[in-house]
Design a protein around this motif. Structure first.
Motif, PDB file in Angstrom:
ATOM      1  N   ALA A  29       0.632  -1.249  -0.220  1.00 15.41           N
ATOM      2  CA  ALA A  29       0.349   0.321  -0.730  1.00 15.41           C
ATOM      3  C   ALA A  29       0.651   1.418   0.083  1.00 15.41           C
ATOM      4  O   ALA A  29       0.496   2.225  -1.109  1.00 15.41           O
ATOM      5  N   ASP A  30       1.635   1.382   0.609  1.00 16.92           N
ATOM      6  CA  ASP A  30       3.090   2.371   1.224  1.00 16.92           C
ATOM      7  C   ASP A  30       3.439   2.559   0.150  1.00 16.92           C
ATOM      8  O   ASP A  30       4.436   2.282   1.315  1.00 16.92           O
ATOM      9  N   LEU A  31       3.988   2.798  -0.665  1.00 18.63           N
ATOM     10  CA  LEU A  31       5.839   3.029  -1.591  1.00 18.63           C
ATOM     11  C   LEU A  31       6.139   3.835  -0.948  1.00 18.63           C
ATOM     12  O   LEU A  31       7.818   4.086  -1.089  1.00 18.63           O
ATOM     13  N   ASP A  32       6.459   4.795  -0.425  1.00 16.69           N
ATOM     14  CA  ASP A  32       7.061   5.843   0.367  1.00 16.69           C
ATOM     15  C   ASP A  32       7.930   5.258   1.813  1.00 16.69           C
ATOM     16  O   ASP A  32       8.920   5.560   2.450  1.00 16.69           O
ATOM     17  N   GLU A  33       7.438   3.433   2.262  1.00 19.27           N
ATOM     18  CA  GLU A  33       7.735   2.848   3.252  1.00 19.27           C
ATOM     19  C   GLU A  33       8.279   1.431   2.761  1.00 19.27           C
ATOM     20  O   GLU A  33       7.380   1.152   1.518  1.00 19.27           O
ATOM     21  N   GLU A  34       9.384   1.728   3.143  1.00 22.44           N
ATOM     22  CA  GLU A  34       9.946   0.278   2.977  1.00 22.44           C
ATOM     23  C   GLU A  34       9.791  -0.818   3.156  1.00 22.44           C
ATOM     24  O   GLU A  34       8.591  -1.135   4.471  1.00 22.44           O
ATOM     25  N   PRO A  35       9.111  -2.426   2.860  1.00 19.07           N
ATOM     26  CA  PRO A  35       8.394  -3.325   2.771  1.00 19.07           C
ATOM     27  C   PRO A  35       9.466  -4.072   3.753  1.00 19.07           C
ATOM     28  O   PRO A  35      10.255  -3.650   4.248  1.00 19.07           O
ATOM     29  N   PRO A  36       8.544  -3.953   5.135  1.00 17.23           N
ATOM     30  CA  PRO A  36       8.840  -4.821   6.053  1.00 17.23           C
ATOM     31  C   PRO A  36      10.040  -5.886   5.579  1.00 17.23           C
ATOM     32  O   PRO A  36      10.175  -7.220   5.255  1.00 17.23           O
ATOM     33  N   ALA A  37      11.285  -6.582   6.949  1.00 15.64           N
ATOM     34  CA  ALA A  37      12.372  -7.342   6.107  1.00 15.64           C
ATOM     35  C   ALA A  37      11.670  -8.903   6.786  1.00 15.64           C
ATOM     36  O   ALA A  37      12.821  -9.008   5.305  1.00 15.64           O
ATOM     37  N   HIS A  38      11.105  -8.915   7.278  1.00 18.42           N
ATOM     38  CA  HIS A  38      10.936  -9.995   7.567  1.00 18.42           C
ATOM     39  C   HIS A  38       9.827 -10.857   6.258  1.00 18.42           C
ATOM     40  O   HIS A  38       9.658 -11.986   5.614  1.00 18.42           O
ATOM     41  N   LEU A  39       9.082 -10.136   5.984  1.00 11.26           N
ATOM     42  CA  LEU A  39       8.597 -10.090   4.565  1.00 11.26           C
ATOM     43  C   LEU A  39       9.412  -9.988   3.462  1.00 11.26           C
ATOM     44  O   LEU A  39       9.729 -11.436   2.673  1.00 11.26           O
ATOM     45  N   VAL A  40      10.471  -9.419   2.935  1.00  9.65           N
ATOM     46  CA  VAL A  40      10.871  -9.464   2.313  1.00  9.65           C
ATOM     47  C   VAL A  40      12.040 -10.343   2.671  1.00  9.65           C
ATOM     48  O   VAL A  40      12.652 -11.665   1.050  1.00  9.65           O
ATOM     49  N   ASP A  41      12.907 -11.113   3.217  1.00  7.83           N
ATOM     50  CA  ASP A  41      13.353 -12.110   3.390  1.00  7.83           C
ATOM     51  C   ASP A  41      13.068 -13.322   3.380  1.00  7.83           C
ATOM     52  O   ASP A  41      13.205 -14.543   2.699  1.00  7.83           O
ATOM     53  N   ALA A  42      11.431 -13.626   4.211  1.00  6.65           N
ATOM     54  CA  ALA A  42      10.782 -14.376   3.289  1.00  6.65           C
ATOM     55  C   ALA A  42      10.098 -15.110   2.182  1.00  6.65           C
ATOM     56  O   ALA A  42      10.480 -16.462   1.220  1.00  6.65           O
ATOM     57  N   VAL A  43       9.718 -13.837   1.097  1.00  6.04           N
ATOM     58  CA  VAL A  43      10.077 -14.344  -0.452  1.00  6.04           C
ATOM     59  C   VAL A  43      11.584 -14.669  -0.431  1.00  6.04           C
ATOM     60  O   VAL A  43      11.590 -15.650  -1.487  1.00  6.04           O
ATOM     61  N   ARG A  44      12.097 -13.854  -0.353  1.00 10.76           N
ATOM     62  CA  ARG A  44      13.671 -14.224  -1.410  1.00 10.76           C
ATOM     63  C   ARG A  44      14.004 -15.366  -0.489  1.00 10.76           C
ATOM     64  O   ARG A  44      14.034 -16.893  -1.835  1.00 10.76           O
ATOM     65  N   GLU A  45      13.763 -15.959   0.361  1.00 13.50           N
ATOM     66  CA  GLU A  45      13.858 -17.529   0.670  1.00 13.50           C
ATOM     67  C   GLU A  45      13.454 -18.460   0.367  1.00 13.50           C
ATOM     68  O   GLU A  45      13.678 -19.209   0.021  1.00 13.50           O
ATOM     69  N   ALA A  46      11.652 -18.257   0.319  1.00 12.23           N
ATOM     70  CA  ALA A  46      11.016 -19.364  -0.894  1.00 12.23           C
ATOM     71  C   ALA A  46      11.699 -19.425  -1.949  1.00 12.23           C
ATOM     72  O   ALA A  46      11.344 -20.592  -2.555  1.00 12.23           O
ATOM     73  N   HIS A  47      12.030 -18.221  -2.909  1.00 14.59           N
ATOM     74  CA  HIS A  47      12.323 -18.432  -3.805  1.00 14.59           C
ATOM     75  C   HIS A  47      13.197 -19.199  -4.072  1.00 14.59           C
ATOM     76  O   HIS A  47      13.992 -20.094  -5.442  1.00 14.59           O
ATOM     77  N   GLU A  48      14.709 -18.950  -3.457  1.00 13.42           N
ATOM     78  CA  GLU A  48      15.495 -19.740  -2.983  1.00 13.42           C
ATOM     79  C   GLU A  48      15.110 -21.233  -2.768  1.00 13.42           C
ATOM     80  O   GLU A  48      16.275 -22.530  -3.161  1.00 13.42           O
TER      81      GLU A  48
END
Length: 314
Positions: free
Chosen positions: A74-93
């Motif tokens: 929703a809020d592109l002025d804020e960075e996505p939370p690190a725990h979400l970003v890490d979880a998505v990266r790990e899922a792809h890996e």
């Protein structure tokens, strides 16, 4: 049974999240093949817009999914939370296919999954995505992009197109069509089809083309050349080209063609004029020329474009 994990955290857009849930949660009537096992993953209770959501599992569950869906952020002025970003990266890996809906592309980009890849998002935010993540090849003119293990979509309805595309890849066209019938939507729109948007004249009124661009818009029915435009602007053709690239990001002729196509879109939406009449009104000359350029630019023929918008109006 294929596991689809729907990532949900505070700050997600509820429309895209609900849309994905609607597609993957239950099989449409008459489909007897094994359906998806949908799991909503998130940290404890999640605030999604006005709604409170209780996930089925934590974000660590994404690593065990076959497909991970990341709804709009929703809020592109804020960075996505690190725990979400890490979880998505790990899922792809771990081997998951990862798909973003609308501005969910910002999460995938933050995870590094879009580096060196072509991607898209809602047309209103493609510039921001390109600026924040210069290693991403942002394509603002498509509904969705399929890179195999990483997929991105434009906004709202295009997110549904991507979800149906995934069903079509996994279960075949007949099942995807059954889902589309249940949702009362067109069964297939190709990812390369252009987002139905207009291309506005730049808002700034202090650039060198400020007077020229409106002058062109008022004369789209005329056979304008680069020399005509340069003469009107009082500069050489080469100088004009440099200014066009700086202001619009493209060449004079390509910008002119885009305006002709956008005008044709408006006439197809709002009038009953025939293709020959629209071709003349947009400076295309003949219906054959209009159809060729329109299909190449928008991704569908003029007649199909008109039917789409007329059916929406009805």
């Amino acid at each position: 049974m294929t596991t689809v994990a729907l990532a949900a955290t505070d700050g997600m857009l509820h429309f895209e999240l609900s849309l994905a849930h609607e597609v993957f949660a239950a099989a449409p009537a008459g489909v007897t093949a094994p359906w998806y096992d949908l799991i909503v993953c998130g940290p404890t209770a999640v605030q999604v817009g006005r709604f409170r959501l209780e996930p089925d599992a934590g974000l660590d569950r994404l690593r065990q999914a076959d497909t991970v869906i990341v709804p709009g952020w929703a809020d592109l002025d804020e960075e996505p939370p690190a725990h979400l970003v890490d979880a998505v990266r790990e899922a792809h890996e771990a081997g998951a296919r990862v798909a973003s809906l609308c501005t969910g592309a910002f999460v995938l980009a933050a995870a590094g999954l879009l580096d060196g890849r072509r991607a898209t998002t809602h047309w209103a935010h493609t510039d921001a995505l390109a600026a924040l993540h210069p290693r991403v090849e942002v394509d603002p003119d498509v509904l969705y992009v399929d890179n195999g293990s990483v997929l991105t979509s434009a906004g709202k309805a295009a997110a549904l197109d991507l979800c149906l595309h995934l069903v079509r890849l996994d279960l075949g066209s007949s099942v995807a069509n059954a889902v589309a019938r249940r949702l009362v939507v067109p069964p297939h729109r190709a990812g390369g089809q252009a987002q139905f948007v207009t291309t506005p004249v730049p808002e700034q009124d202090d650039h060198p083309l400020a007077a020229l661009l409106p002058w062109i818009i008022e004369r789209l029915d005329q056979p304008l050349t680069v020399e005509d435009l340069a003469r009107r602007a009082g500069m050489s053709s080469r100088h004009l080209g440099r200014h066009f690239r700086a202001v619009t990001g493209t060449t004079p002729l390509q910008w002119l063609l885009t305006q002709r196509i956008r005008h044709a879109q408006e006439l197809l939406e709002k009038t009953d004029d025939g293709i020959d009449t629209i071709a003349a009104a947009t400076g295309m000359g003949t219906a054959t020329t209009l159809r060729r350029h329109f299909n190449r630019t928008v991704g569908v023929p003029p007649d199909a474009y008109r039917r789409t918008f007329r059916s929406r109006a009805r």
